[in-house]
Write an enzyme that holds these catalytic residues in place. Structure first.
Site, PDB file in Angstrom:
ATOM      1  N   GLU C  78       0.792  -1.220   0.000  1.00 32.72           N
ATOM      2  CA  GLU C  78       0.000   0.000   0.000  1.00 32.72           C
ATOM      3  C   GLU C  78       0.829   1.277   0.000  1.00 32.72           C
ATOM      4  O   GLU C  78       0.425   2.285  -0.589  1.00 32.72           O
ATOM      5  CB  GLU C  78      -0.984   0.012   1.170  1.00 32.72           C
ATOM      6  CG  GLU C  78      -2.226  -0.857   0.957  1.00 32.72           C
ATOM      7  CD  GLU C  78      -2.010  -2.336   1.228  1.00 32.72           C
ATOM      8  OE1 GLU C  78      -0.895  -2.718   1.646  1.00 32.72           O
ATOM      9  OE2 GLU C  78      -2.949  -3.130   1.024  1.00 32.72           O
ATOM     10  N   PHE C 101      -9.713  -1.715   1.762  1.00 30.94           N
ATOM     11  CA  PHE C 101     -10.340  -1.336   3.020  1.00 30.94           C
ATOM     12  C   PHE C 101      -9.551  -0.143   3.542  1.00 30.94           C
ATOM     13  O   PHE C 101      -8.322  -0.188   3.568  1.00 30.94           O
ATOM     14  CB  PHE C 101     -10.297  -2.478   4.044  1.00 30.94           C
ATOM     15  CG  PHE C 101     -11.179  -3.634   3.673  1.00 30.94           C
ATOM     16  CD1 PHE C 101     -12.444  -3.756   4.231  1.00 30.94           C
ATOM     17  CD2 PHE C 101     -10.759  -4.583   2.759  1.00 30.94           C
ATOM     18  CE1 PHE C 101     -13.274  -4.817   3.872  1.00 30.94           C
ATOM     19  CE2 PHE C 101     -11.581  -5.640   2.393  1.00 30.94           C
ATOM     20  CZ  PHE C 101     -12.838  -5.757   2.961  1.00 30.94           C
ATOM     21  N   HIS C 147     -11.147  -4.490   9.702  1.00 32.43           N
ATOM     22  CA  HIS C 147     -11.720  -4.232   8.370  1.00 32.43           C
ATOM     23  C   HIS C 147     -13.034  -3.454   8.452  1.00 32.43           C
ATOM     24  O   HIS C 147     -13.828  -3.524   7.515  1.00 32.43           O
ATOM     25  CB  HIS C 147     -11.994  -5.548   7.628  1.00 32.43           C
ATOM     26  CG  HIS C 147     -10.805  -6.155   6.959  1.00 32.43           C
ATOM     27  ND1 HIS C 147      -9.686  -6.560   7.638  1.00 32.43           N
ATOM     28  CD2 HIS C 147     -10.541  -6.423   5.654  1.00 32.43           C
ATOM     29  CE1 HIS C 147      -8.814  -7.072   6.789  1.00 32.43           C
ATOM     30  NE2 HIS C 147      -9.303  -7.001   5.586  1.00 32.43           N
TER      31      HIS C 147
HETATM   32  C1  LIG Z   1      -2.506  -4.523   4.275  1.00 32.88           C
HETATM   33  C2  LIG Z   1      -3.522  -5.339   3.584  1.00 32.88           C
HETATM   34  N1  LIG Z   1      -3.674  -5.210   2.261  1.00 32.88           N
HETATM   35  C3  LIG Z   1      -4.597  -5.926   1.596  1.00 32.88           C
HETATM   36  C4  LIG Z   1      -5.402  -6.801   2.263  1.00 32.88           C
HETATM   37  C5  LIG Z   1      -6.497  -7.580   1.541  1.00 32.88           C
HETATM   38  N2  LIG Z   1      -6.084  -8.965   1.401  1.00 32.88           N
HETATM   39  C6  LIG Z   1      -6.426  -9.898   2.317  1.00 32.88           C
HETATM   40  S1  LIG Z   1      -5.745 -11.375   1.985  1.00 32.88           S
HETATM   41  C7  LIG Z   1      -4.986 -10.790   0.616  1.00 32.88           C
HETATM   42  C8  LIG Z   1      -4.155 -11.693  -0.226  1.00 32.88           C
HETATM   43  C9  LIG Z   1      -3.014 -12.253   0.543  1.00 32.88           C
HETATM   44  O1  LIG Z   1      -2.273 -13.088  -0.277  1.00 32.88           O
HETATM   45  P1  LIG Z   1      -1.234 -14.100   0.351  1.00 32.88           P
HETATM   46  O2  LIG Z   1      -0.320 -13.364   1.273  1.00 32.88           O
HETATM   47  O3  LIG Z   1      -0.606 -14.822  -0.764  1.00 32.88           O
HETATM   48  O4  LIG Z   1      -2.090 -15.067   1.249  1.00 32.88           O
HETATM   49  P2  LIG Z   1      -3.195 -16.111   0.807  1.00 32.88           P
HETATM   50  O5  LIG Z   1      -4.485 -15.373   0.762  1.00 32.88           O
HETATM   51  O6  LIG Z   1      -2.804 -16.677  -0.494  1.00 32.88           O
HETATM   52  O7  LIG Z   1      -3.194 -17.124   1.902  1.00 32.88           O
HETATM   53  C10 LIG Z   1      -5.269  -9.441   0.424  1.00 32.88           C
HETATM   54  C11 LIG Z   1      -4.780  -8.613  -0.686  1.00 32.88           C
HETATM   55  C12 LIG Z   1      -5.234  -6.897   3.650  1.00 32.88           C
HETATM   56  N3  LIG Z   1      -5.998  -7.685   4.394  1.00 32.88           N
HETATM   57  N4  LIG Z   1      -4.270  -6.184   4.274  1.00 32.88           N
END
Ligand SMILES: Cc1ncc(C[n+]2csc(CCOP(=O)(O)OP(=O)(O)O)c2C)c(N)n1
Ligand SMILES: Cc1ncc(C[n+]2csc(CCOP(=O)(O)OP(=O)(O)O)c2C)c(N)n1
Ligand SMILES: [Mg+2]
Ligand SMILES: [Mg+2]
Lengths: 323, 343, 343, 323
Positions: C78, C101, C147
């Site tokens: 971000e 969010f 969130h």
């Molecule tokens: C700081 C932040 N940015 C974006 C999100 C939204 N978000 C939640 S899970 C996710 C994907 C995460 O990917 P990964 O680290 O590969 O984990 P996976 O979901 O594959 O287990 C995102 C973008 C968040 N929760 N927190």
């Protein structure tokens, strides 16, 4: 002669302008004419100049708290800078920015930055604008060895690779982040290697060698300009003065600075080289010295004489473009 | 501002009082550690250790006494610093993390407001996060827009955080000791302009409870609530006004979260008039907060509009003439008091 | 809530209205780009492109029309996203960055409040940063403490930022178009509970100026100021109260920075009574801010305490029964109105 | 036999518990019994179990939004978890946390985390506590391929090296961050290499192979426990379901999931291996299946029957330890 003399004279003049500017800043700070925190970049001039000398006004640089050298190398008016650093109304930023917040958009200098790691994400943005608009301009961010450990910088490296941004990340490794050794704060053996692991070309260079640094920058800039994505450089250098003016520097080794000034002064190294190679004459450079000293003298005089901002009209001006 | 001091004491600066609190708590409790950039200084360098002791010299001498294991210099990685403090606090330590300038919350705000602040609630009361974040706030150093903010309204807004803003050495020591002993995350905000300010400070350790205001001046005409460095300007204004026969009740809440609402309401009950002095910007500020509390709970006592004397809605300017105009002045406080008196 | 609509229009959801605004501005101005996580979706995947169009589907269809060059999926970074938007805005683009969010400001707050917000001032008026940050706010989705925050008080506190919080599709479209055309950094906060809310929206592009409130209900007994999703609860409360003969003037400021102080003050001049409804926590909140403005500038009109109806000083709980109790309810608004009427 | 059968049965039981738990969560979510966002970890069970099986209750793990598996592997009570996910007063966090905020300090599980990159800095802290107090406990953080690009994570890697923290960084590379490919979002060729460049040992492993993953974790944990500092692991794996329950997964390739379930199901691979090697008998595992299914059935039943929190008393409780 691999470099034409106009180029060499320009490089010398710019480095020398930075050196004299910084030395004078220190003097004026000590005399009470410069308020706030000032971080001088003397010792590191070769990197600023090698990085910026081939850039146009529409190429972008983003700088740091130690940004005077980058600004001068990118073409900012030293008189406007001195006024700014003195907090005057006719300074480059009307006295509202000061040493840590100098910017000059007409020169493609989008800002010093008092937040370590603040500038690299922004330079990604400048590079993104160039890519989107198809201008072929590149962005060059400056950061120190210390900044390389800031998450914003690290994620910006990956971000630049993913979006293939024309962004050259220049890391000036002067061995210190304030009073903490780069050896300590960088857990890796080589910053250049760590940067390369992000998926971009990355090189180490002796930043006190203007010519070596210039050649790396040339390659890096060409890479970025050709649409091949980002490039990282680690340039090793020496900070001749304290972290900030007034820093007692207790953390530095005995004779460290003395030895560095003797053996690792990038301007001295440049002079010796160009004289030895027969590329420039000492007198040509001496003449520049005289001019530069006069210029900085003028800057200080004009700075001291310049008017202060007016709280009535200036305090609330320019918070927004529109209200 | 007289504090009843029993036992041995000495004149100490704000800086020394904070150092004293840290040292005494570290001696008392091996779980207390300090971490941050340059809290000692000189790590990985050839020269002196403890070269800085914090860039404002506040933690000077602690590393030599407690070692690098407990006074930890870190890379420039504020999220990692605050995260490490929070995670360590969850697991048996009582860390005191330093944000050299509180303006740096921008690069670690998540660890403060989304993590440390929320653990206890999110986890159903099963965790404790006894950590302190010390940070310097405020203008006056000609440090420019990115090193001069207050930002206490931002953290005061967040449930789960406690926010402490001592205005003098005595309070600084007692409140920091309380902060370290407290089981919740505490933001301890030191106004950088006060580091050399002195007053009498007890030698022994003492804790000042949170949520209890101090009353540096008592009076009956107008209540002035001021915080941190503004307390001194409020006192000066009160003393000036006293010469004109205007009696001001100056309240220093000392902690802004929790806030000693009661003392403020009680004072306004007597004076009927309120001026709030806050160096933060005006929108959604502590000044607005206190005003709204009184406009809700003390309305019937109010005999005049509530005046806020705050910094303007502008970043902190660098130029000294502008910065001086930016910070609420004694003159502006006096004018506000006279305004609410219709004088 | 009737907006005078001339020309062709259609019933659109809040989501569609935002999509519409983005599409029309992107067609009009090639400098407008969108970037963020999953704003298209499917980058580097074998399946469909534009798989999400934003996790709430708000940007759906834009990538197919404008290409990956202008609708840019990013890594989960971000600070890099907001920094890229700010840097691009300084250099000729008009980016719309998405924070999936708004709670995620914790990991990029520096780029918002220390960088984008301050450039113009710090640099002496020489820069423009025409960027929009879209973010979803608010509780009601059972998404838990990290969130579901509002956080508008935090950004409203910061000079240099504009903060926009539309409560319906019509305003969302007009205000987003204004936000994109505006030369300052604008935070455009979408309450996630409203995405399916519909109203009539003009087909053509139109800009609603910032700082001009809307007046969904007019009345003379009590002024209710409410923002974002709370506007609907305030309207419901007003309609209930109307049945009991209590006439409420409901004001929706639409933008909280700048804030239409004048309309609020004018209304209180007539009603003499003020209730402010804000889903944010109470301390240093927008509710406190508005209260303090009226207690300062509209004091002589006030005939009763100013009541704030806000979320409590607690994180947003997960459990539906708790979350429902957390968000200010119609009942609480009605009770507050009756309170200030002494009814 | 390189692993004793109690160990193998425990590993199997735990993986299976996670699988059935997740599958049941999906069902209960679809039935409207689970509010909010739920991110199931089925397909990735081997990593959770291989990571946690040797850890004690005083070793610490920090998890993610996709944290059910880690919690179960670390010993959290599945009934308490199910109640929590259903938002009930007797849930592990009294219903205030939900799926994305489960923690159980008694089990050394310091929290799922709904902020990508939120947990790694915290695990540095847990590791720092261990180091400072000399307890020999280690911390293990979980993160996805997507989280590896978050600045907080990147700076935590360096921070852990500098302070030599007993912290194992486990990165589960399931190929996706929501609907974005890891290929796209990771600019580097190899995450394991990028992590290594920070100055710590770093290994890649096929995370669908429980045994390979377990062996790497064993080395990593020993390294950390011996005071040699952090260790990073990239474990490649498959996410069997959507990013969140209800995700239409349009971004996934045709037959991708079907093929993955057929060929890359870590539990199937485990079963086949232990049977082929003659380490366990099918019946032993079938018996476990029955028990696990019954356990999860009980969890759901108790979850559904459990009381809701009481807004009167619970809404404002536990904001602070003291007021
Ligand atoms: C700081 C932040 N940015 C974006 C999100 C939204 N978000 C939640 S899970 C996710 C994907 C995460 O990917 P990964 O680290 O590969 O984990 P996976 O979901 O594959 O287990 C995102 C973008 C968040 N929760 N927190
Ligand atoms: C986010 C942030 N953290 C800390 C600081 C304080 N600070 C200013 S400069 C500096 C050291 C920077 O070191 P380096 O990047 O090596 O640059 P150098 O000073 O050597 O040029 C620090 C810690 C800051 N300005 N911003
Ligand atoms: Mg350095
Ligand atoms: Mg993933």
């Amino acid at each position: 002669m691999p470099y034409d003399s106009a180029f060499l004279l320009r490089a010398y003049r710019t480095m020398k302008t930075i050196r004299i500017f910084e030395e004078r800043c220190i003097k004026e700070f000590e005399a009470g004419n410069v308020p706030g925190f000032v971080h001088a970049s003397n010792g590191q001039e070769s990197i600023a100049v090698a990085s910026c000398i081939d850039l146009s006004d529409t190429d972008i640089i983003g700088s740091t708290h130690r940004g005077h050298g980058h600004s001068i190398a990118k073409g900012c008016d030293v008189i406007g800078m001195m006024k700014e650093i003195m907090g005057k109304a006719t300074g480059l930023c009307k006295g509202k920015g000061g040493s840590m917040h100098i910017a000059d958009f007409d020169k493609g200098m989008i800002g010093a930055n008092a937040i370590v790691g603040g500038g690299q994400p922004l330079c990604n943005g400048a590079a993104l604008a160039s890519k989107t608009l198809g201008t072929k301009d590149i962005a060059m961010s400056f950061g120190g060895d210390g900044s390389a450990n800031q998450g914003t910088v690290l994620e910006s490296l990956n971000f630049a690779v993913v979006l293939k941004l024309p962004h050259v990340f220049m890391f000036e490794n002067n061995g210190y982040g304030e009073g903490t050794g780069a050896n300590y704060a960088l857990g890796c053996d080589s910053l250049a290697d760590r940067n390369r692991a992000f998926g971009m070309p990355s090189e180490y260079v002796d930043g006190t060698d203007f010519f070596a640094t210039y050649e790396v920058c040339k390659r890096a800039i060409a890479h970025a300009r050709d649409g091949k994505g980002p490039f990282a450089i680690e340039a090793e250098t020496v900070r001749f003065d304290g972290h900030f003016i007034g820093d007692p520097q207790l953390y530095r080794g005995k004779d460290e600075i003395k030895l560095a000034k003797k053996n690792r002064d990038c301007i001295k190294i440049f002079r010796d080289r160009v004289i030895k190679e027969g590329w420039l004459k000492a007198e040509e450079m001496d003449a520049i010295d005289t001019e530069v000293i006069a210029l900085i003298e003028t800057a200080v005089k004009e700075g001291l004489a310049a008017p202060n901002p007016d709280p009535e009209t200036d305090l609330m001006a320019d918070v927004y473009c529109s209200y | 501002m007289t504090n009843k001091i029993k036992g041995p004491s000495s004149i100490k600066t704000y800086r020394e009082a904070i150092n004293d609190a840290l040292r005494q708590e570290m001696r008392r409790d091996p779980r207390v550690i300090i971490l941050g950039e340059e809290v000692s200084g000189g790590a990985g360098c050839e020269g002196q250790d403890d070269a800085y002791g914090g860039v404002f010299g506040v933690t000077k001498g602690l590393m030599p006494e407690f070692g690098r294991e407990r006074v930890i210099d870190t890379p420039i990685s504020e999220s990692a610093i605050i995260g490490a403090a929070a995670g360590a606090a969850n697991n048996g330590l009582r860390p005191v993390a330093e944000l050299m300038f509180f303006d740096f919350i921008g690069v670690c705000f998540d660890q403060i407001f989304n993590q440390a602040a929320k653990f206890r609630y999110m986890f159903g009361g099963k965790s404790r996060t006894p950590m302190v974040i010390r940070g310097t706030v405020g203008a006056g150093w000609r440090a420019g827009a990115q090193h001069s903010s207050m930002l206490h309204p931002v953290v005061t807004h967040i449930p789960g955080l406690k926010v402490v803003m001592p205005s003098n050495a005595y309070d600084a020591k007692g409140l920091l000791i309380q902060a370290i002993r407290d089981d919740d995350p505490v933001l301890f905000l030191e106004h950088k302009i006060m580091y050399d300010l002195k007053c009498e400070v007890p030698d022994e350790a003492y804790a000042i409870p949170f949520g209890e205001a101090a009353f540096p001046r008592e009076g009956t005409d107008v209540t002035i609530v001021a915080i941190s460095n503004m307390v001194h300007r409020a006192i000066q204004a009160a003393d000036e006004l006293a010469k004109e026969g205007i009696s001001c009740d100056v309240i220093d809440p000392r902690t802004v979260s929790p806030l000693d609402e009661e003392s403020i309401l009680e004072s306004v009950e007597i004076t009927g008039r309120l001026v709030i002095v806050d160096e933060a910007h005006e929108r959604c500020s502590l000044a607005a907060d206190i005003s709204s509390i009184v406009a809700e709970k003390g309305f019937s006592s109010l005999r005049a509009p509530i005046r806020k004397v705050t910094a303007p809605h502008a970043p902190v300017p660098f130029s000294p003439v502008l910065e001086d105009a930016y910070v609420p002045s004694v003159e502006r406080i006096i004018r506000a008091v006279k305004d609410v008196l219709g004088a």
